[in-house]
Scaffold this active site. Sequence first.
Site, short mmCIF file in Angstrom:
data_model
loop_
_atom_site.label_atom_id
_atom_site.label_comp_id
_atom_site.label_asym_id
_atom_site.label_seq_id
_atom_site.Cartn_x
_atom_site.Cartn_y
_atom_site.Cartn_z
N CYS A 1 -10.08 -4.99 0.43
CA CYS A 1 -11.19 -4.04 0.58
C CYS A 1 -12.11 -4.14 -0.64
O CYS A 1 -11.81 -4.84 -1.62
CB CYS A 1 -10.65 -2.62 0.74
SG CYS A 1 -10.01 -1.89 -0.79
N GLU B 1 -3.08 -4.67 -2.95
CA GLU B 1 -3.64 -5.59 -3.94
C GLU B 1 -3.75 -4.95 -5.30
O GLU B 1 -3.41 -5.56 -6.32
CB GLU B 1 -5.02 -6.08 -3.49
CG GLU B 1 -5.02 -6.83 -2.18
CD GLU B 1 -5.26 -5.97 -0.95
OE1 GLU B 1 -5.84 -6.48 0.01
OE2 GLU B 1 -4.84 -4.78 -0.94
N ASN C 1 0.84 -1.19 0.00
CA ASN C 1 0.00 0.00 0.00
C ASN C 1 0.88 1.25 0.00
O ASN C 1 1.96 1.27 0.59
CB ASN C 1 -1.01 0.00 1.15
CG ASN C 1 -0.40 -0.12 2.53
OD1 ASN C 1 0.52 -0.90 2.76
ND2 ASN C 1 -0.93 0.65 3.48
#
Length: 160
Positions: free
Chosen positions: A112, A75, A62
């Site tokens: 998420c 991701e 991230n």
Amino acid sequence: MEKIKFSAELDVFESKSELPDHIQALMNDAIVAREKAYAPYSNFKVGAAILMENGEVVSGSNQENAAYPSGVCAERTAIFYAGSKFPEMSMKALAVTAKSLSKEITSPIPPCGACRQAISEYEVNQSTGIPIYFMGETGKVYKAKSIKELLPFIFDKLNL
């Protein structure tokens, strides 16, 4: 009126050591990526690693920004890089791990909603599921055989 019922089935591993060897290696790559995260605002580091059809691994972490919507999750960093580096190649597995700098994370942390949508795009394009393994810093690892286990009503190009 009609009702629609759906359910998800995940495999649960008690620890990373129970995973198949190649997935343990992939999760280790995700852990290395996690440590490279730029997370000065949330102090929540996430790493992702994708096993490509040719055996190569693409990873990402991230990357936060003071203008919060400008950051990117691990991701999506990994999957967009995999898609740009290997546009015609299938993704065989995705490993995700998260770590907080303020407390120990022992429960699995799934992608998420935005990441689930991005993953679904690549699953639809390659016409096969991408197994997703996810964990916290330590503890159990969950495996979804496809993003459809985590996002049952995907929005894809067929909806447009």
